[in-house]
Write an enzyme that holds these catalytic residues in place. Structure first.
Site: not given
Length: 178
Positions: A66, A103
């Site tokens: 993105r 993460e």
């Protein structure tokens, strides 16, 4: 656009960002900017606001995927080129790569060969600044190539995750915070 108009336009952009729970894995709240990209006015606001933050940069570096989209739009508005930092295996010629922790796993990013000369000044762009792992890895990759990172810009910063701290001393700019 003055400050009040800018704030109003960015509030509208924030309202377009969707929360997608448990994507890409359980416990992760994904922020989907697809509705922002699909809205011409919102997309133009994001491009214009990020372009204004590029400062003395020679080029905008967009982080897959993105970051390519909003980075390219910002580069066009700023009159700069765009260099994509890609996931492993997507480039035909690679200058360097870095593997880092996310993460929810690990990832590798690659810098295309023959696109950035040592001493170039880059403004790094991504859609969301979360834990800062991807952004920090990109900045390290650029620094290793002799590129000066002028700053990092994101559409949205998830402040509770502390990603900004991982980028110090790089100046961090976020159009929106959540």
């Amino acid at each position: 656009m003055d400050d009040a108009e800018s704030a109003e336009a960015l509030t509208r952009v924030l309202g377009l960002i969707r929360d997608v729970p448990d994507y890409p894995s359980p416990g992760i709240l994904f922020r989907d900017i697809t509705p922002v990209l699909a809205d011409a006015e919102a997309f133009a606001t994001v491009a214009t606001e990020l372009a204004a933050l590029a400062g003395a940069a020679d080029v905008i570096v967009g982080i897959e995927a993105r970051g390519f989209l909003i980075g390219a739009a910002a580069a066009l508005v700023a009159g700069l080129g765009i260099v994509p930092v890609r996931k492993a295996g997507k480039l035909p010629l690679v200058a360097d790569s870095v593997t880092y922790e996310l993460e929810y796993g690990t990832a590798t990013l690659e810098l295309p060969a023959d696109t950035l000369a040592p001493g170039a000044r880059a403004f790094v762009v991504d859609d969301v600044l979360a834990t800062g792992g991807t952004a920090a890895a990109t900045c390290a990759l650029l620094a290793d190539a002799g590129v000066e990172v002028e700053g990092f810009g994101a559409l949205l910063e998830l402040t509770a995750l502390g990603g900004r701290d991982r980028l110090a001393p790089v100046p961090v700019h976020a159009l929106l915070r959540a």
